[in-house]
Write an enzyme that holds these catalytic residues in place. Structure first.
Site, PDB file in Angstrom:
ATOM      1  N   VAL A 108      71.148  33.721  28.778  1.00 32.07           N
ATOM      2  CA  VAL A 108      71.321  32.271  28.761  1.00 32.07           C
ATOM      3  C   VAL A 108      72.094  31.873  30.022  1.00 32.07           C
ATOM      4  CG1 VAL A 108      71.270  32.109  26.246  1.00 32.07           C
ATOM      5  CG2 VAL A 108      73.455  32.423  27.402  1.00 32.07           C
ATOM      6  N   LYS A 109      71.947  30.617  30.401  1.00 34.61           N
ATOM      7  CA  LYS A 109      72.517  30.139  31.668  1.00 34.61           C
ATOM      8  C   LYS A 109      73.764  29.321  31.344  1.00 34.61           C
ATOM      9  CE  LYS A 109      70.759  28.150  36.019  1.00 34.61           C
ATOM     10  NZ  LYS A 109      70.735  29.397  36.823  1.00 34.61           N
ATOM     11  N   THR A 110      74.900  29.978  31.433  1.00 29.48           N
ATOM     12  CA  THR A 110      76.146  29.355  31.019  1.00 29.48           C
ATOM     13  C   THR A 110      77.131  29.301  32.187  1.00 29.48           C
ATOM     14  OG1 THR A 110      77.011  31.482  30.247  1.00 29.48           O
ATOM     15  CG2 THR A 110      75.842  30.139  28.650  1.00 29.48           C
TER      16      THR A 110
END
Length: 309
Positions: free
Chosen positions: A160-162
């Site tokens: 995921v792009k956090t």
């Protein structure tokens, strides 16, 4: 180029269009202290058919998946976000640009738990050229293997792009630039190649294409997926779950980065070791040309990947 030098004046936040300078958040915002935000980076290309956002649906999928991982509720539908983004580009007369959706835990309390904090959603867009420099697309970039390792998915999710996780990327990239390189390559905890700080990596050997997969602690990039499909359409054998050792980088025929910001950027050297002939290789050039033909709509292929203004 800084934002003050760009002709942009509007931000969308939580359902409202705001003047650029009024799009602020409190200094005690949860995400500022704990990195609890999720975001996307999306390209819009100026084409003969008009401005076209590339693979918007897939970016929204990942934004909502990332938010789910953080138990974050985005109180706006995909349709509302899409409509707001199109209007944001239209209001600013943007054609070729970069779009940044970001959702984050906002201001209410400052315990580590964000349970009392609202979720803020922001959309911004601005003109942005080649991420690693215009000349990089043709000449390639010099990179180094970073001393910083990529975190494992057993520690924090890598799929995921956090926001908080990009501290790792910043450290690796700045280390490279301090040492005179354009970008870094990051190894995973096992010492194998993971990816770049903000890019996936591809290797070509003997006419076959290799790229690291999720088991190597990468973010599965949307440009990565695009290039895999373009390569397979052209008859290349693509190994998309490859394990690449550090040593294989130096003996590769060709290497290149992919990413929404980096697009398709050749790598001409690693740790001062010339890759191939030290220029953009023929497979890289073919796939790069295919990519730009696609996104600039010089071909009718994959029209369903585009959202037109």
């Amino acid at each position: 180029m800084g934002f003050d030098e760009m002709d942009v004046d509007t931000i969308w936040k939580n359902g409202e269009f705001l003047d650029w300078e009024d799009a602020t958040t409190h200094v005690l915002t949860h995400a500022l202290h704990y990195g609890s935000g999720v975001f996307e980076g999306v390209r819009c290309y100026d084409t003969e058919q008009g401005p076209a956002i590339f693979r918007w649906d897939e970016h929204l999928d990942r934004l909502f998946d990332s938010a789910k991982m953080y138990d974050m509720d985005i109180d706006h539908s995909r349709e509302e976000i899409t409509e707001a983004t199109l209007e944001l580009l239209d209001r600013q007369d943007l054609e070729s640009c970069y779009i940044r959706p970001i959702a984050y835990y906002g201001y209410d309390s400052l315990g580590v738990s964000p349970k009392d904090c609202p979720t803020d959603l922001v959309l911004a867009a601005w003109p942005w050229g080649a991420y690693l420099g215009e000349e990089a697309l043709t000449d390639g970039v010099d990179v180094m293997v970073s001393s910083w390792r990529k975190h494992a998915s057993s520690q924090v999710p890598t799929n995921v792009k956090t926001t908080g996780l990009y501290v790792n990327s910043m450290l690796a990239g700045e280390e490279a630039r301090r040492n005179g390189y354009v970008e870094a390559i990051v190894l995973n905890k096992e010492g194998n190649v993971a990816e770049g700080p903000g890019e996936n990596i591809f290797m070509i050997n003997d006419g076959e294409i290799y790229t690291t997969g999720p088991a190597q602690s990468i973010l599965e990039g949307i440009t990565r997926d695009t290039v895999i499909e373009l390569a397979e359409e052209r008859g290349y054998e693509v190994h998309d779950e490859a394990v690449i050792s550090r040593g294989q980088l130096y003996t590769a025929d060709e290497l290149f980065f992919t990413g929404s910001a980096a697009e398709v950027t050749p790598i001409r050297s690693v740790d001062d070791t010339e890759i191939g002939a030290g220029t953009r290789g023929p497979v890289t050039e073919e796939l790069q040309s295919a990519f730009f033909d696609l996104v600039e709509r010089r071909t009718d292929a994959h029209d369903d990947w585009f959202t037109y203004l």
